[in-house]
Scaffold this active site. Structure first.
Site, PDB file in Angstrom:
ATOM      1  N   SER A 134       3.451   3.915   3.291  1.00 35.63           N
ATOM      2  CA  SER A 134       4.219   2.885   2.597  1.00 35.63           C
ATOM      3  C   SER A 134       5.622   2.767   3.198  1.00 35.63           C
ATOM      4  O   SER A 134       5.774   2.357   4.341  1.00 35.63           O
ATOM      5  CB  SER A 134       4.263   3.193   1.099  1.00 35.63           C
ATOM      6  N   LEU A 135       6.647   3.155   2.460  1.00 38.27           N
ATOM      7  CA  LEU A 135       8.026   3.135   2.971  1.00 38.27           C
ATOM      8  C   LEU A 135       8.132   3.855   4.313  1.00 38.27           C
ATOM      9  O   LEU A 135       8.887   3.449   5.199  1.00 38.27           O
ATOM     10  CB  LEU A 135       8.962   3.807   1.961  1.00 38.27           C
ATOM     11  N   ARG A 177      14.052  -4.280  -0.121  1.00 35.32           N
ATOM     12  CA  ARG A 177      12.636  -4.106  -0.478  1.00 35.32           C
ATOM     13  C   ARG A 177      12.521  -3.366  -1.809  1.00 35.32           C
ATOM     14  O   ARG A 177      11.737  -3.751  -2.682  1.00 35.32           O
ATOM     15  CB  ARG A 177      11.931  -3.322   0.636  1.00 35.32           C
ATOM     16  N   GLN A 201       2.084  -5.513   3.309  1.00 36.71           N
ATOM     17  CA  GLN A 201       2.018  -4.112   2.870  1.00 36.71           C
ATOM     18  C   GLN A 201       2.515  -3.952   1.433  1.00 36.71           C
ATOM     19  O   GLN A 201       2.056  -3.070   0.703  1.00 36.71           O
ATOM     20  CB  GLN A 201       2.854  -3.246   3.826  1.00 36.71           C
ATOM     21  N   HIS A 236       1.941  -1.921  -4.449  1.00 42.13           N
ATOM     22  CA  HIS A 236       0.795  -2.158  -3.561  1.00 42.13           C
ATOM     23  C   HIS A 236      -0.402  -2.779  -4.279  1.00 42.13           C
ATOM     24  O   HIS A 236      -1.552  -2.521  -3.944  1.00 42.13           O
ATOM     25  CB  HIS A 236       0.397  -0.879  -2.822  1.00 42.13           C
ATOM     26  N   GLN A 292       7.779   6.978  -0.895  1.00 40.51           N
ATOM     27  CA  GLN A 292       8.470   7.215  -2.156  1.00 40.51           C
ATOM     28  C   GLN A 292       7.767   8.300  -2.962  1.00 40.51           C
ATOM     29  O   GLN A 292       6.544   8.341  -3.037  1.00 40.51           O
ATOM     30  CB  GLN A 292       8.503   5.909  -2.953  1.00 40.51           C
TER      31      GLN A 292
END
Length: 313
Positions: free
Chosen positions: A92-93, A117, A251, A202, A11
């Site tokens: 991440s994503l 998500r 995560q 996170h 992102q």
């Protein structure tokens, strides 16, 4: 033997217009966008191509938009890739894009999963109650000590992204973010920048999002990835399908260890990193992690052709 890593952005890499060139010129890409529209029940392609940026930056839109764009580019690259020794990863994503590209789940499952998500992450912390800071010019140890000090004095602050040497993102409660900005000089932090994000991603404040995501993950029949895919949580490769759900849940509320992921891939023989998707964020991080490896970004037809030519040279 030297290896190539395909890596996918997270992102923040999104921009209005992303993926349109591929949609207009490749049937494989067009099909991915159309499948995304159908799976989601709204026109994600239009949002990717036209924005506006304000809508594209809403987390529940950003996540499926980025995954769709990355996969639309990957489908074209896949046809032209001759390298069998590929490793995959994502920030991440981007880890979802990597797992989808590696065959751990089908595209429709992935795009609906990241839409949920994004929703869960967006709603986990009420607006205004959390935030994030980018810390520049400090070590991991300085950032950890900084977070511990701020947490003791005024509220939760935790490391969220270990991106590359000298750039660490932290997140936590809004009052802790405000206090932190006045304390950076005490911890060898050159500069701190407040990020325009809606929640402290996170960090442990996102555990409610992880709990909700866990329910979705439990319904998916994951497959063993066809190649090595590295996890942000523990910097290990997914050995089988049984660990995927657990790692993807964790995560959400654990730090992304991107620098360690890159160093692990390099130690395992990766000499070329190919960033697939919008922007050059990962390429920039990788250059700071190790200037001796090659880093290439593919987000246009011109850059795709350049990579193909280099591969066959």
């Amino acid at each position: 033997m030297s290896k190539t890593a395909f890596v996918f952005p997270g992102q923040g890499a999104q921009y209005a217009g992303m993926g349109k060139e591929f949609y207009d010129n490749f049937e494989e890409s067009k099909e991915i966008f159309e499948r995304a529209n159908q799976a989601l029940g709204f026109d994600i392609a239009k949002l990717c191509f036209e924005g506006p940026d304000q809508d594209l930056s809403v987390t529940k839109i950003t996540q499926p938009a980025l995954l769709t764009t990355c996969m639309a580019i990957y489908e074209v690259l896949k046809k032209n890739n001759k390298d069998d020794s590929v490793v995959m990863g994502g920030l991440s994503l981007g880890e979802y894009s990597a797992l989808t590209a590696a065959g751990a789940m089908d595209f429709e499952t992935a795009v609906k999963l990241v839409y949920n998500r994004g929703n869960y992450m967006q709603n986990a912390v009420p607006l205004g109650e959390g935030g994030m800071l980018a810390l520049m010019g400090c070590t991991d140890q300085d950032a950890i000590a900084f977070c511990e000090d701020v947490t003791k004095s005024c509220g939760l602050l935790e490391p969220a992204n270990f991106n590359c040497p000298g750039q660490i993102v932290v997140g936590g409660k809004s009052e802790a973010i405000d206090e932190a900005l006045s304390k950076t000089s005490q911890f060898n932090i050159r500069r701190a920048v407040k990020l325009q994000v809606s929640a402290p991603f996170h960090t442990s404040m996102l555990k409610p999002a992880g709990t909700k995501l866990k329910e979705d993950l439990a319904k998916i029949n994951f497959k063993k990835p066809k190649c090595n895919v590295i996890s942000n949580v523990d910097t290990e490769y997914y050995e089988d399908d049984q660990v995927i759900a657990d790692k993807l849940e964790k995560q959400v509320y654990n730090p992304v260890r991107w620098e360690e992921c890159v160093r692990k891939m390099i130690a395992d023989g990766v000499t070329t990193f190919v960033e697939i998707g919008p922007g050059k964020t990962l390429s920039s991080f990788i250059k700071k992690i190790d200037k001796n490896v090659k880093s290439i970004n593919i987000d246009s037809i011109a850059s795709l052709k350049e990579y193909i030519e280099l591969s066959y040279a």
